[in-house]
Write an enzyme that holds these catalytic residues in place. Structure first.
Site, short mmCIF file in Angstrom:
data_model
loop_
_atom_site.label_atom_id
_atom_site.label_comp_id
_atom_site.label_asym_id
_atom_site.label_seq_id
_atom_site.Cartn_x
_atom_site.Cartn_y
_atom_site.Cartn_z
N SER A 119 67.69 -36.68 53.88
CA SER A 119 69.11 -36.68 54.21
C SER A 119 69.81 -35.38 53.82
O SER A 119 69.41 -34.68 52.89
CB SER A 119 69.80 -37.85 53.49
OG SER A 119 69.53 -37.79 52.10
N GLN A 121 72.42 -34.04 51.72
CA GLN A 121 72.81 -34.68 50.47
C GLN A 121 73.26 -33.65 49.45
O GLN A 121 73.12 -32.44 49.62
CB GLN A 121 71.61 -35.45 49.90
CG GLN A 121 70.42 -34.56 49.57
CD GLN A 121 69.22 -35.37 49.07
OE1 GLN A 121 68.96 -35.38 47.87
NE2 GLN A 121 68.52 -36.02 49.98
N HIS A 123 73.88 -33.72 44.80
CA HIS A 123 73.81 -34.49 43.56
C HIS A 123 75.06 -34.19 42.73
O HIS A 123 75.44 -33.02 42.57
CB HIS A 123 72.56 -34.13 42.78
CG HIS A 123 71.30 -34.24 43.58
ND1 HIS A 123 70.90 -35.43 44.16
CD2 HIS A 123 70.38 -33.31 43.95
CE1 HIS A 123 69.77 -35.22 44.82
NE2 HIS A 123 69.45 -33.96 44.72
N LYS A 146 71.96 -34.08 38.33
CA LYS A 146 70.58 -33.97 38.82
C LYS A 146 70.32 -32.59 39.44
O LYS A 146 69.96 -32.49 40.61
CB LYS A 146 70.30 -35.07 39.85
CG LYS A 146 68.83 -35.22 40.23
CD LYS A 146 68.71 -36.16 41.42
CE LYS A 146 67.28 -36.21 41.93
NZ LYS A 146 67.17 -36.91 43.22
N GLU A 148 67.98 -29.55 40.36
CA GLU A 148 66.56 -29.68 40.66
C GLU A 148 65.99 -28.37 41.19
O GLU A 148 66.71 -27.50 41.68
CB GLU A 148 66.33 -30.80 41.68
CG GLU A 148 66.97 -30.57 43.03
CD GLU A 148 66.91 -31.79 43.95
OE1 GLU A 148 66.83 -32.93 43.43
OE2 GLU A 148 66.94 -31.60 45.17
N HIS A 286 72.13 -29.85 50.53
CA HIS A 286 70.77 -29.47 50.87
C HIS A 286 70.05 -30.61 51.57
O HIS A 286 70.52 -31.76 51.57
CB HIS A 286 69.98 -29.06 49.61
CG HIS A 286 69.83 -30.15 48.59
ND1 HIS A 286 70.83 -30.50 47.72
CD2 HIS A 286 68.79 -30.97 48.32
CE1 HIS A 286 70.43 -31.48 46.93
NE2 HIS A 286 69.18 -31.79 47.29
N ARG A 305 74.69 -39.13 50.04
CA ARG A 305 74.15 -38.77 51.36
C ARG A 305 75.24 -38.80 52.42
O ARG A 305 76.20 -39.56 52.31
CB ARG A 305 73.03 -39.72 51.76
CG ARG A 305 71.87 -39.80 50.77
CD ARG A 305 70.83 -40.83 51.20
NE ARG A 305 69.75 -40.93 50.23
CZ ARG A 305 69.76 -41.73 49.18
NH1 ARG A 305 70.82 -42.51 48.95
NH2 ARG A 305 68.75 -41.76 48.34
N LYS A 311 69.55 -44.66 54.96
CA LYS A 311 70.10 -45.22 53.72
C LYS A 311 71.63 -45.13 53.74
O LYS A 311 72.23 -44.55 54.64
CB LYS A 311 69.54 -44.45 52.52
CG LYS A 311 68.03 -44.60 52.34
CD LYS A 311 67.55 -43.85 51.11
CE LYS A 311 66.06 -44.01 50.91
NZ LYS A 311 65.59 -43.27 49.71
#
Length: 439
Positions: A119, A121, A123, A146, A148, A286, A305, A311
């Site tokens: 997706s 999305q 964080h 989050k 990453e 991203h 998302r 989802k």
């Protein structure tokens, strides 16, 4: 008194010996099918299970998060989660990590096998994560941020961050469907903005355009995509489509009439080679598109998302939290630690990653650090030495590691590894070394 401090009274013998972990798998529909998936192979070898050739294998989770916990091979009859195992003797984390994050790992590691795009999305940062978790605990499972980093195992495609002002202008000139949605008056105003113009104005224009797109009705997006596809299918008979145009058609084929396909025009397209890495901070838009990677992050499962997914989406929340910083993201090459090991140090204190490729019979030492580590073997076979005391009883088999094996290594433990196969490939995840320097 912190709850974990009570556990210091437990009587489990303090250990510096690494413990093997059994880890979790996720079979999301965007994963790679069966035996073609690195995730499937790692999970099968780690768990002793068979690979289902008809099932997509998407994520192999290593860590303590409740959404995909790992379990320690502790010798007990009942499997003990890594989080519970740590709670019995929190000293395995080292004093600094324990004081900062409590009796838990600050980092989470995954392997991803991506066949179909994930997706669009972002964080949330820590403040937003606390709010979202309080309001919707069933959707946002924890109150942590989050950040990453993704380290490519194969060629890896992604979208990350917003395109530069120059690229934005080019896009508005060459994608009439978006220009029409934005409105010609606004387009002309943006085209007149100089590169030296104050960044705030650029970001306001970008935010306005992107929000208008993402909040458009399904009917509007469907018509827009139909028009775009019709135009591109005619034009590709006369010219080579651009990389971004080809990508948008690929995404729309995977997710028909989805706004996320059009949103890709606004984001940087990145193609990583094996051994390169990409990091995404809080509130950075991203999407991973294809390929396989090792992904490391702060211990969280919070994802907001807005497209390219079946989802739950939350467009309003995503738009409210996004950073509208423009320009190409940094591609990390890592820093050489020795002849075989490269270290990736993102600007987040929770984690860093070492990537190690050992040729046959070669050895490498991972020095003792004052925090815990996770070791993941992604290929080959080797032998490790944890510098155990003489009274520890160890068989030769105890010292062998091979593909699919995962070790938790306590703080203050030096690890030596020697490759026994043609090549041994492994990853080490630990708390960011800059975190210890700052204390």
């Amino acid at each position: 008194m912190e709850p974990w401090k009570n556990t210091m009274k437990k009587k489990r013998r303090p250990t510096r010996r690494p413990v093997r972990l059994r880890c979790s798998v996720k079979n999301y529909d965007w994963g790679i099918l069966g035996h073609n998936s690195k995730v499937a192979r790692l999970f099968a070898l780690n768990s002793g299970s068979d690979i289902d050739p008809a099932k997509p294998y998407a994520e192999f989770w290593i860590g303590t998060h409740e959404s995909g916990p790992s379990y320690a091979e502790s010798g007990s009859e009942q499997p003990l989660s890594l989080k519970s195992w740590i709670a019995e003797d929190p000293s395995v984390l080292g004093e600094k990590v324990l004081d900062k994050w409590g009796a838990d790992l600050p980092f989470l590691c995954k392997v991803l096998s991506v066949q179909k795009a994930l997706s669009i999305q972002a964080h949330p940062d820590k403040e937003m994560a606390r709010v979202l978790h309080k309001l919707h605990p069933s959707v946002y499972k924890d109150d942590n941020h989050k950040p990453e980093v993704a380290l490519a195992l194969t060629e890896f495609e992604a979208l990350c961050g917003f395109i530069s002002l120059k690229e934005l202008k080019d896009m508005l000139r060459t994608v009439p469907e978006i220009a029409e949605l934005v409105g010609m008056a606004d387009v002309e105003q943006i085209l007149l903005v100089g590169e030296q113009h104050e960044n705030g104005k650029q970001n306001t224009d970008l935010e306005s355009m992107f929000s208008r797109l993402m909040l458009s009705s399904k009917e509007t997006i469907s018509k827009m995509i139909s028009k775009l596809k019709r135009r591109l299918n005619l034009e590709k008979k006369k010219r080579q489509l651009t990389v971004k145009e080809q990508l948008v058609l690929r995404l729309e084929n995977q997710y028909p009439a989805d706004v996320g396909a059009i949103a890709a025009f606004f984001l940087n397209y990145v193609k990583l080679k094996r051994g390169e890495a990409l990091y995404c901070g809080p509130n950075e838009p991203h999407a991973y598109i294809s390929g396989e990677c090792v992904e490391c992050m702060a211990t969280s499962d919070n994802v907001v998302r807005a497209g390219l997914t079946s989802k739950q989406i939350d467009v309003q929340t995503l738009l409210s939290m996004l950073k509208y910083r423009q320009g190409a993201p940094e591609i990390m090459q890592g820093v050489s630690m020795n002849a075989y090991t490269t270290r990736f140090v993102p600007p987040f204190e929770e984690f860093e990653v070492d990537c190690c490729d050992l040729p046959q019979s070669a050895s490498v030492v991972f020095p003792s650090v004052i925090g815990p580590s996770l070791f993941l073997v992604t290929a080959g076979k080797g032998r490790f030495d944890a510098g155990l005391a003489e009274d520890d009883v160890v068989t030769e088999d105890d010292d062998i590691v091979e593909e699919g094996e995962v070790l938790f290594v306590p703080a203050h433990t030096k690890i030596s590894i020697t490759a026994r196969s043609t090549e041994l490939q492994l990853y080490r995840v630990g708390a960011n070394s800059t975190f210890f320097k700052d204390l």
